[in-house]
Enzyme design. Sequence first.
Site, PDB file in Angstrom:
ATOM      1  N   ASP A   1       0.376  -1.903   4.438  1.00  0.00           N
ATOM      2  CA  ASP A   1       1.509  -0.984   4.604  1.00  0.00           C
ATOM      3  C   ASP A   1       2.787  -1.736   4.966  1.00  0.00           C
ATOM      4  OD1 ASP A   1      -0.017   1.355   4.213  1.00  0.00           O
ATOM      5  OD2 ASP A   1      -0.578   1.456   6.322  1.00  0.00           O
TER       6      ASP A   1
ATOM      7  N   GLU B   1       0.662  -0.698  -4.669  1.00  0.00           N
ATOM      8  CA  GLU B   1      -0.534   0.122  -4.864  1.00  0.00           C
ATOM      9  C   GLU B   1      -0.092   1.568  -4.783  1.00  0.00           C
ATOM     10  OE1 GLU B   1      -3.996   2.556  -3.319  1.00  0.00           O
ATOM     11  OE2 GLU B   1      -1.996   2.250  -2.488  1.00  0.00           O
TER      12      GLU B   1
ATOM     13  N   ASP C   1      -1.315   5.995  -5.842  1.00  0.00           N
ATOM     14  CA  ASP C   1      -2.398   6.940  -6.098  1.00  0.00           C
ATOM     15  C   ASP C   1      -1.935   7.991  -7.104  1.00  0.00           C
ATOM     16  OD1 ASP C   1      -4.137   6.135  -3.583  1.00  0.00           O
ATOM     17  OD2 ASP C   1      -2.097   6.447  -2.854  1.00  0.00           O
TER      18      ASP C   1
ATOM     19  N   LYS D   1      -7.413   9.198  -8.052  1.00  0.00           N
ATOM     20  CA  LYS D   1      -7.911  10.062  -6.982  1.00  0.00           C
ATOM     21  C   LYS D   1      -8.854  11.110  -7.573  1.00  0.00           C
ATOM     22  CE  LYS D   1      -6.848   9.498  -3.399  1.00  0.00           C
ATOM     23  NZ  LYS D   1      -7.356   8.536  -2.382  1.00  0.00           N
TER      24      LYS D   1
ATOM     25  N   HIS E   1      -1.049  10.727  -2.600  1.00  0.00           N
ATOM     26  CA  HIS E   1      -2.380  10.334  -2.137  1.00  0.00           C
ATOM     27  C   HIS E   1      -3.349  11.497  -1.968  1.00  0.00           C
ATOM     28  CE1 HIS E   1      -5.481   9.287   0.866  1.00  0.00           C
ATOM     29  NE2 HIS E   1      -5.488   8.120   0.246  1.00  0.00           N
TER      30      HIS E   1
ATOM     31  N   HIS F   1       0.830  -1.209   0.000  1.00  0.00           N
ATOM     32  CA  HIS F   1       0.000   0.000   0.000  1.00  0.00           C
ATOM     33  C   HIS F   1       0.862   1.255   0.000  1.00  0.00           C
ATOM     34  CE1 HIS F   1      -2.917   2.791   2.220  1.00  0.00           C
ATOM     35  NE2 HIS F   1      -3.513   2.503   1.076  1.00  0.00           N
ATOM     36  N   ARG F   2       0.815   1.995  -1.104  1.00  0.00           N
ATOM     37  CA  ARG F   2       1.675   3.173  -1.294  1.00  0.00           C
ATOM     38  C   ARG F   2       3.146   2.771  -1.113  1.00  0.00           C
ATOM     39  NH1 ARG F   2      -1.876   7.157   2.709  1.00  0.00           N
ATOM     40  NH2 ARG F   2      -3.886   6.333   2.071  1.00  0.00           N
TER      41      ARG F   2
ATOM     42  N   GLU G   1      -4.718   3.668  -8.091  1.00  0.00           N
ATOM     43  CA  GLU G   1      -5.962   4.282  -7.620  1.00  0.00           C
ATOM     44  C   GLU G   1      -6.083   5.681  -8.212  1.00  0.00           C
ATOM     45  OE1 GLU G   1      -8.337   5.936  -3.705  1.00  0.00           O
ATOM     46  OE2 GLU G   1      -6.712   4.501  -3.386  1.00  0.00           O
TER      47      GLU G   1
END
Length: 244
Positions: free
Chosen positions: A230, A34, A36, A112, A49, A7-8, A110
Amino acid sequence: MTLILAHRGSAGTHPENTMESFKAAEKAGADGIELDVHFSKDGEIVVIHDNTVDRTTDGTGYINQLTLAELKKLKANYHYKHFFNKASRIPTLREVFEWLSGNQLLCNIELKNSDQPHEGLEDKVIELIKEFNLVTRTFISSFNHYSLVYINNQYPEMETAPLYNDILYKPWEYAKTLGSIGIHPKYKVITNEMIETAIENGIAVRPYTINKEKDMKRFIQANCSAIITDYPEKAVKLRAKIKR
């Protein structure tokens, strides 16, 4: 096997959505990352993000009111300065794709665009995906489900998955109404029975953001398609232990 998506990047231990974080995820053995994306003021696709740079950098202001050159001056590891000697920068999606070209990691992008429209973001992102021949290694998620319907209609070769954080009735059926073949629920709103039924119906299940070991264990044992975390290093080690 349950895939581990960082995640990120390795956001639990590194500055989120930076190349350092993504490289740490690869080193940890994650199956994918992942990230954003937003548009900068001058129409560049940047990886960050929030709608503003305030939380994650030493700057202030809205992403869509700052040019790429202005964004590149900011320190994206500002809050980690005691742990990283060199300043991290906000990467462009192109920079991330150049790096992905040298490995086999999956990439969950993702969009945004749920509270800011970012008109044309879908087309620009997919144009870049195709330029780097990453169609089979990327899938697109968003809380803006209209955006996903647009992608599914215009680019049926792309895989999409709606993000959601409330309980949905038969989410696998909802995903199909969008034309999606995956769902990305908040981990608290998906049951093991839902996971099993969704997968039986051809819908991949990739809940977010799973950071506690007991939750990781639950989803891995439930044979969930993937988990978004994370802490990819912790998840990879736990998966190896469970799957022995």
